[in-house]
Write an enzyme that holds these catalytic residues in place. Sequence first.
Site, mmCIF file in Angstrom:
data_model
loop_
_atom_site.group_PDB
_atom_site.id
_atom_site.type_symbol
_atom_site.label_atom_id
_atom_site.label_comp_id
_atom_site.label_asym_id
_atom_site.label_seq_id
_atom_site.Cartn_x
_atom_site.Cartn_y
_atom_site.Cartn_z
ATOM 1 N N PHE A 99 -7.327 20.957 -75.903
ATOM 2 C CA PHE A 99 -8.370 21.837 -76.420
ATOM 3 C C PHE A 99 -9.608 21.031 -76.802
ATOM 4 C CE2 PHE A 99 -4.469 24.159 -77.264
ATOM 5 C CZ PHE A 99 -4.799 25.452 -76.908
ATOM 6 N N ASP A 100 -10.756 21.619 -76.522
ATOM 7 C CA ASP A 100 -11.993 21.143 -77.119
ATOM 8 C C ASP A 100 -12.046 21.788 -78.496
ATOM 9 O OD1 ASP A 100 -14.493 20.481 -77.915
ATOM 10 O OD2 ASP A 100 -15.563 21.662 -76.417
ATOM 11 N N LYS A 101 -11.807 21.001 -79.534
ATOM 12 C CA LYS A 101 -11.492 21.592 -80.835
ATOM 13 C C LYS A 101 -12.662 22.335 -81.465
ATOM 14 C CE LYS A 101 -12.560 17.558 -83.726
ATOM 15 N NZ LYS A 101 -13.635 18.253 -84.478
ATOM 16 N N THR A 102 -13.915 21.877 -81.247
ATOM 17 C CA THR A 102 -15.036 22.498 -81.931
ATOM 18 C C THR A 102 -15.231 23.929 -81.466
ATOM 19 O OG1 THR A 102 -16.123 20.344 -82.088
ATOM 20 C CG2 THR A 102 -17.472 22.296 -82.493
ATOM 21 N N THR A 162 -13.021 26.070 -81.233
ATOM 22 C CA THR A 162 -11.753 26.588 -80.709
ATOM 23 C C THR A 162 -10.667 26.485 -81.767
ATOM 24 O OG1 THR A 162 -12.388 25.875 -78.490
ATOM 25 C CG2 THR A 162 -10.073 26.393 -78.850
#
Length: 434
Positions: free
Chosen positions: A356-359, A361
């Site tokens: 995942f692209d955490k920002t 998400t």
Amino acid sequence: MAHKHKHGAEESACCCDNHADEPLCDCGHGHSGVASGAPAGAKPRIPWDLLAAALLTAFALLPIYPEAWRFWARLILCGGGVLIAGVPVFVSAGKSLWARRFDENILMALAAVAAFAIGDFAEGAAVVLFFRAGELLETIAEQKSRRQIAELAEIRPETALLLEGTTEPREVPAEDVPVGSILLIAPHARVPLDGVVIEGASTLDSSALTGESMPREAVPGAEILSGMVNGSGMLKIRTSAAFGDSAASRILQMVEEAQSRKSRAQKLISRFARIYTPAVVLSAALLFVVGSLVSGDWRHWLPKALVFLVSSCPCALVLSVPLAYFAGIGAAAKRGVIIKGGTFLDVLAAAEVFAFDKTGTLTGGQPELESVLPLGDISEREALRLAAICERYSEHPLAAAIRQAAGDVPAPESAEEIPAGGAVCEYDGKRLIS
């Protein structure tokens, strides 16, 4: 203490190659028309014909008719129900025969006609009613999915503020704006068309397109995409793409195309239906002919052949698989996840590891101040206080994080925000740069 407001993400507008519209399945009945013809946000119409047919059939089954009239009452009432509710089925069956394509519409039409031929009027009406009821449930599910996808349309404004000469800006339909026009983007408004900034400075929220919550700077010469949200500054842009070719439009088009792009399972079901349906018709015919020749009682074998026809219809299999993909894509779109087609759902089902692209998400995308590293003899607390004073009027998310960490601070005598360069202010006879 100094920092610069240079943040942003490379834009990655979602788009895909054009694909020819494909039906969701090869069954040939009304649901494919619903998928392509109904407006995205439309609600299913009340099926008055189906309700009327159901009432007529129900009245036909009531034990209120004299014995002498019962046959004609059931024939007229059930026949009326079939004529009212069965028109789409018979029309689709005729079209399928004309196209030399066997599908379940032909099965339903044959079963209904044959049931009437042997005097089972209620059974013939029930075949049509249950089939139409199944189509209605499918339509409701499809249109619910489309309404979920239609919510994505909020990222694409339908109007734009057009500047022409020295006149005041006027609101026009975004689809009527030619390439090269000058648009005014008001503070906190959504960008209607792709373009290049020619005047003004601001920050843009591109999370609707890229998933990246950090804002990007908008200064003269910067390219911006439709669907982005302007910050507090006023912008003038020169459009570089037509309404239908803008980033937001391509995203919406991609989602629409995703629903008609078949997965491997859907293609398998389509091929199966094309082979299975004529095989069922032939098997039913052989059952009737062989059974009648052996026993000599065709009246006994005709109902059995009809039961075989109806029970062997692959409607549930043919409809459920495409509808499951259709509903899955719609449900994902409602939650901001854009899936390009059923094939990619199959890939997700087989995935074992997800990255995942955490920002934006896994996190909220709102920055918080973690630490302060002062230079010289100034304390951490004083450095933070002065930075917060300098950023008092800034709309930048990093400025908001600094102010939140510092708490209440006095206002500067004067302040200026430099696009992509930070902030400058005068406070207590000193010039502060943040």
